[in-house]
Design a protein around this motif. Structure first.
Motif, PDB file in Angstrom:
ATOM      1  N   GLY A 130      -8.745  -3.506 -26.157  1.00 23.36           N
ATOM      2  CA  GLY A 130      -8.040  -3.962 -27.346  1.00 23.36           C
ATOM      3  C   GLY A 130      -6.568  -3.651 -27.399  1.00 23.36           C
ATOM      4  N   TYR A 131      -5.950  -3.265 -26.271  1.00 28.77           N
ATOM      5  CA  TYR A 131      -4.506  -3.048 -26.272  1.00 28.77           C
ATOM      6  C   TYR A 131      -3.921  -3.545 -24.953  1.00 28.77           C
ATOM      7  N   GLU A 132      -2.602  -3.630 -24.872  1.00 21.42           N
ATOM      8  CA  GLU A 132      -1.944  -4.208 -23.698  1.00 21.42           C
ATOM      9  C   GLU A 132      -1.259  -3.128 -22.863  1.00 21.42           C
ATOM     10  N   ILE A 133      -1.286  -3.356 -21.565  1.00 24.16           N
ATOM     11  CA  ILE A 133      -0.536  -2.503 -20.627  1.00 24.16           C
ATOM     12  C   ILE A 133       0.255  -3.425 -19.693  1.00 24.16           C
ATOM     13  N   GLN A 134       1.104  -2.824 -18.885  1.00 27.96           N
ATOM     14  CA  GLN A 134       1.879  -3.541 -17.862  1.00 27.96           C
ATOM     15  C   GLN A 134       2.716  -4.684 -18.476  1.00 27.96           C
ATOM     16  N   THR A 135       3.248  -4.429 -19.663  1.00 28.83           N
ATOM     17  CA  THR A 135       4.080  -5.446 -20.309  1.00 28.83           C
ATOM     18  C   THR A 135       5.477  -5.498 -19.694  1.00 28.83           C
ATOM     19  N   ARG A 136       6.000  -4.354 -19.287  1.00 23.44           N
ATOM     20  CA  ARG A 136       7.319  -4.316 -18.650  1.00 23.44           C
ATOM     21  C   ARG A 136       7.194  -3.517 -17.351  1.00 23.44           C
ATOM     22  N   VAL A 137       7.868  -2.354 -17.317  1.00 19.41           N
ATOM     23  CA  VAL A 137       7.738  -1.474 -16.150  1.00 19.41           C
ATOM     24  C   VAL A 137       6.359  -0.824 -16.202  1.00 19.41           C
ATOM     25  N   GLN A 138       5.640  -0.881 -15.080  1.00 20.36           N
ATOM     26  CA  GLN A 138       4.275  -0.390 -15.042  1.00 20.36           C
ATOM     27  C   GLN A 138       4.252   1.111 -14.807  1.00 20.36           C
ATOM     28  N   ASP A 139       3.458   1.792 -15.629  1.00 19.43           N
ATOM     29  CA  ASP A 139       3.328   3.245 -15.527  1.00 19.43           C
ATOM     30  C   ASP A 139       1.966   3.565 -14.922  1.00 19.43           C
ATOM     31  N   PRO A 140       1.891   4.314 -13.818  1.00 17.53           N
ATOM     32  CA  PRO A 140       0.598   4.626 -13.210  1.00 17.53           C
ATOM     33  C   PRO A 140      -0.306   5.431 -14.137  1.00 17.53           C
ATOM     34  N   TYR A 141       0.296   6.209 -15.040  1.00 17.53           N
ATOM     35  CA  TYR A 141      -0.523   6.959 -15.988  1.00 17.53           C
ATOM     36  C   TYR A 141      -1.288   6.009 -16.911  1.00 17.53           C
ATOM     37  N   ASP A 142      -0.627   4.949 -17.406  1.00 14.92           N
ATOM     38  CA  ASP A 142      -1.301   3.976 -18.259  1.00 14.92           C
ATOM     39  C   ASP A 142      -2.459   3.306 -17.528  1.00 14.92           C
ATOM     40  N   ASP A 143      -2.261   3.017 -16.238  1.00 17.73           N
ATOM     41  CA  ASP A 143      -3.330   2.402 -15.450  1.00 17.73           C
ATOM     42  C   ASP A 143      -4.499   3.364 -15.284  1.00 17.73           C
ATOM     43  N   CYS A 144      -4.198   4.637 -15.046  1.00 13.88           N
ATOM     44  CA  CYS A 144      -5.259   5.644 -14.935  1.00 13.88           C
ATOM     45  C   CYS A 144      -6.077   5.739 -16.219  1.00 13.88           C
ATOM     46  N   VAL A 145      -5.361   5.783 -17.345  1.00 16.14           N
ATOM     47  CA  VAL A 145      -6.041   5.889 -18.637  1.00 16.14           C
ATOM     48  C   VAL A 145      -6.921   4.665 -18.882  1.00 16.14           C
ATOM     49  N   ALA A 146      -6.410   3.484 -18.562  1.00 13.65           N
ATOM     50  CA  ALA A 146      -7.183   2.257 -18.779  1.00 13.65           C
ATOM     51  C   ALA A 146      -8.453   2.250 -17.936  1.00 13.65           C
ATOM     52  N   THR A 147      -8.349   2.602 -16.660  1.00 17.29           N
ATOM     53  CA  THR A 147      -9.542   2.607 -15.807  1.00 17.29           C
ATOM     54  C   THR A 147     -10.530   3.680 -16.250  1.00 17.29           C
ATOM     55  N   MET A 148     -10.029   4.830 -16.677  1.00 16.88           N
ATOM     56  CA  MET A 148     -10.918   5.893 -17.147  1.00 16.88           C
ATOM     57  C   MET A 148     -11.654   5.464 -18.419  1.00 16.88           C
ATOM     58  N   ARG A 149     -10.950   4.811 -19.336  1.00 11.92           N
ATOM     59  CA  ARG A 149     -11.590   4.351 -20.569  1.00 11.92           C
ATOM     60  C   ARG A 149     -12.618   3.251 -20.298  1.00 11.92           C
ATOM     61  N   LEU A 150     -12.308   2.371 -19.377  1.00  6.57           N
ATOM     62  CA  LEU A 150     -13.285   1.347 -19.000  1.00  6.57           C
ATOM     63  C   LEU A 150     -14.527   1.991 -18.395  1.00  6.57           C
ATOM     64  N   TYR A 151     -14.302   2.976 -17.528  1.00 12.11           N
ATOM     65  CA  TYR A 151     -15.440   3.665 -16.909  1.00 12.11           C
ATOM     66  C   TYR A 151     -16.286   4.381 -17.954  1.00 12.11           C
ATOM     67  N   MET A 152     -15.657   5.103 -18.858  1.00 12.67           N
ATOM     68  CA  MET A 152     -16.399   5.850 -19.874  1.00 12.67           C
ATOM     69  C   MET A 152     -17.146   4.905 -20.808  1.00 12.67           C
ATOM     70  N   LYS A 153     -16.582   3.728 -21.055  1.00 16.85           N
ATOM     71  CA  LYS A 153     -17.246   2.751 -21.914  1.00 16.85           C
ATOM     72  C   LYS A 153     -18.494   2.193 -21.231  1.00 16.85           C
ATOM     73  N   MET A 154     -18.388   1.879 -19.937  1.00 15.53           N
ATOM     74  CA  MET A 154     -19.545   1.389 -19.191  1.00 15.53           C
ATOM     75  C   MET A 154     -20.595   2.491 -19.010  1.00 15.53           C
ATOM     76  N   LYS A 155     -20.137   3.710 -18.835  1.00 10.21           N
ATOM     77  CA  LYS A 155     -21.051   4.832 -18.638  1.00 10.21           C
ATOM     78  C   LYS A 155     -21.843   5.146 -19.904  1.00 10.21           C
ATOM     79  N   SER A 156     -21.270   4.893 -21.067  1.00  8.84           N
ATOM     80  CA  SER A 156     -21.914   5.253 -22.337  1.00  8.84           C
ATOM     81  C   SER A 156     -22.955   4.245 -22.803  1.00  8.84           C
TER      82      SER A 156
END
Length: 549
Positions: A469-495
């Motif tokens: 429900g939120y956007e990332i990689q709109t301008r300069v891409q931050d690897p931390y934002d990508d890490c958080v997004a993948t972790m949240r996707l994983y935790m959502k699928m795991k739950s």
């Protein structure tokens, strides 16, 4: 008028809404809850009976069950069916050539080929060599049905005469040249609740279709149980597939489920209920609009700011058994080579499941950088002045995720090695020169439920927008934002709360050959619900990580 009102093209809206949620499509029964409906469906959907194989002696070359004896101990209801051949000059005259009679327990009472009075002109002669004369067959059946009562004295609910069940019995009795009182006939072709809305008879194939070849998972229909078994063998339906909470249809991915609910051509009944009570992000269904409104306040996530507390300070990775078992990794890519087309890792970030940075450092690749790709990476030459050599970064990360275990000894569900989460990890491993066992990798680009309907990978930007429900990689891409997004996707699928199975995968020792061709006849006896129960997934569902200690 008939049983075709609730599920037709123009059903009553209020009834349709309730029935789609708690009603059985086969017997049209309304249950108290979805759990009760799910339990009911396991037994409601029937399969073709094979009881006749115990009695049909021709299958063993020993002849037919052609002796009918009057017995008061046998049931009061029997079913009759005839098979027709052609007579007359053009073979268009219907003649009975085979007859079968069963009791209410589906046991064969009488089965025989019949030699009609008129010569047969359209048939296979080898079957008729030992056929019983028509008059003898008719007399045997009529005596058995009357059960000792004169035919003119038979009355409903009195005497010993038996009820005769069949489809289009007028036609069968005419071909058998037999009479029987209409008050004792139960004809499925003439029973008003089983007729069409135009008061015309339905075929027996149509009436029984819902009981045979309908997949309990994806609801595809098949003409034979053999086709259904073959479908289950290749589709790998399981409890781990995304499922519509309204009609309980299984989908291959969340993208397919989203199309089923809110796509350009959604299922009308599911769309109507989902638009009123469903969340477009997590695809959950709620009991009321108030519950949905309360959920929508917390369901869409936002970009995490935890990284700002640690950014630039964490370039030391130490083994600590007290830390969590899951980490997410992401890196930023720059270009190397003459044209800058070779991918090189210039920055890497590692976080834990609480979104805290474990490691964040610029990386000095082996090849010279010729294209910094600043618009997306945000990396310039000044960032690379104190960058850590790539060999040192790779060694630190590999040592940390292995957590003291030897690489070739790591296997799922045991030991101290950590689960590694990321997006398109094959590319990352190639850039870093990193190796890690596939059983410990959770790649959001390759996870089947997160792929599109054509089984292609979705971008991390799309997955984050659609499922978080939120956007990332709109301008300069931050690897931390990508890490958080993948972790949240994983935790959502795991739950996800899927039913726990002892052997959940099709490659497990006890389920690897569950649909072996040698058991075809056994599977054809099962109901679609039973076939779904033994079917297993062909991919590792991330919810299984919840059971790993």
């Amino acid at each position: 008028m008939s049983f075709l009102r609730l599920l037709g093209p123009l059903p009553k809206a209020e009834c349709e809404k309730i029935f789609k949620e708690r009603g059985c499509d086969i017997c049209l029964t309304l249950l108290a809850s979805r759990n009760a409906l799910r339990t009911h469906k396991e037994s409601c959907q029937l399969s073709r009976s094979n009881n006749g194989l115990l009695y049909r002696m021709t299958r063993l070359g020993l002849g037919f069950q052609d002796d009918l004896k009057i017995s008061n101990s046998q049931g009061k209801v029997v079913a009759l069916s005839c098979k027709m051949v052609g007579g007359g000059n053009d073979g268009s005259l219907h003649l009975c050539a085979r007859v079968c009679l069963i009791d209410e327990h589906e046991r064969i009472l009488f089965e025989s080929y019949v030699a009609p009075n008129i010569p047969i002109t359209n048939y296979r002669p080898e079957y008729m060599r030992n056929a019983m004369p028509l008059k003898q067959v008719s007399r045997k059946i009529q005596d058995y049905l009357c059960n000792g009562e004169p035919i003119w004295q038979i009355r409903t609910r009195s005497g010993r005469a038996r009820i005769l069940v069949g489809h289009n019995l007028d036609h069968d009795l005419k071909c058998l040249e037999m009479d029987y009182p209409t008050i004792m006939l139960r004809d499925t072709a003439k029973y008003p609740p089983l007729m069409k809305t135009s008061k015309l008879s339905n075929s027996l194939k149509y009436l029984s279709k819902a009981y045979l070849g309908k997949c309990a998972a994806c609801y595809k229909t098949f003409n034979t149980m053999e086709s259904l078994v073959e479908h289950m063998r290749t589709s790998y339906h399981s409890v781990h597939e995304p499922m519509c909470l309204i009609c309980e249809k299984h989908c291959q991915s969340f993208a397919a489920l989203r199309q089923h609910l809110i796509g350009p051509l959604p299922k009308a009944n599911c769309e109507k209920i989902f638009k009123e009570l469903g969340c477009n992000i997590c695809l959950s269904l709620f009991a009321s609009r108030n519950a949905l409104m309360a959920h929508k306040e917390s369901c869409p996530l936002s970009r995490s700011n935890n990284g700002f507390l640690y950014r630039g300070l964490r370039n030391d990775l130490r083994i600590d058994n007290m830390q969590r078992k899951v980490v997410a990794i992401s890196c930023k890519i720059v270009g190397g080579g003459i044209d800058g087309a070779i991918d090189l890792c210039a920055r890497v970030c590692l976080i834990d499941e609480h979104e805290r940075i474990l490691f964040d450092s610029y990386v000095e690749p082996i090849r010279p950088i010729t294209n910094y790709r600043y618009k997306t990476s945000g990396i310039s030459p000044r960032h690379m002045r104190g960058a850590m050599p790539i060999n040192q970064v790779t060694g630190k990360i590999q040592y940390y995720i292995c957590n003291g275990e030897l690489l070739w000894q790591i296997h799922a569900g045991s030991g101290r090695a950590r689960i590694l989460v990321g997006h398109d990890l094959d590319r990352l491993f190639k850039c870093l020169g990193l190796q890690y066992p596939s059983v410990m990798i959770r790649d959001t680009a390759k996870y089947p439920p997160l792929m599109d309907t054509n089984k292609n990978s979705n971008s991390l930007k799309y997955l984050t927008k659609t499922y978080l429900g939120y956007e990332i990689q709109t301008r300069v891409q931050d690897p931390y934002d990508d890490c958080v997004a993948t972790m949240r996707l994983y935790m959502k699928m795991k739950s996800q709360a899927h039913k726990r199975e002892e052997w959940p995968l099709v490659i497990d020792p006890k389920t690897c050959n569950i649909f072996g061709s040698c058991k075809q006849s056994e599977f054809e006896k099962m109901t679609p619900a039973q076939l779904l129960e033994i079917s297993r997934s062909n991919y590792y569902c991330w919810c299984l990580d919840s059971y790993i200690n």
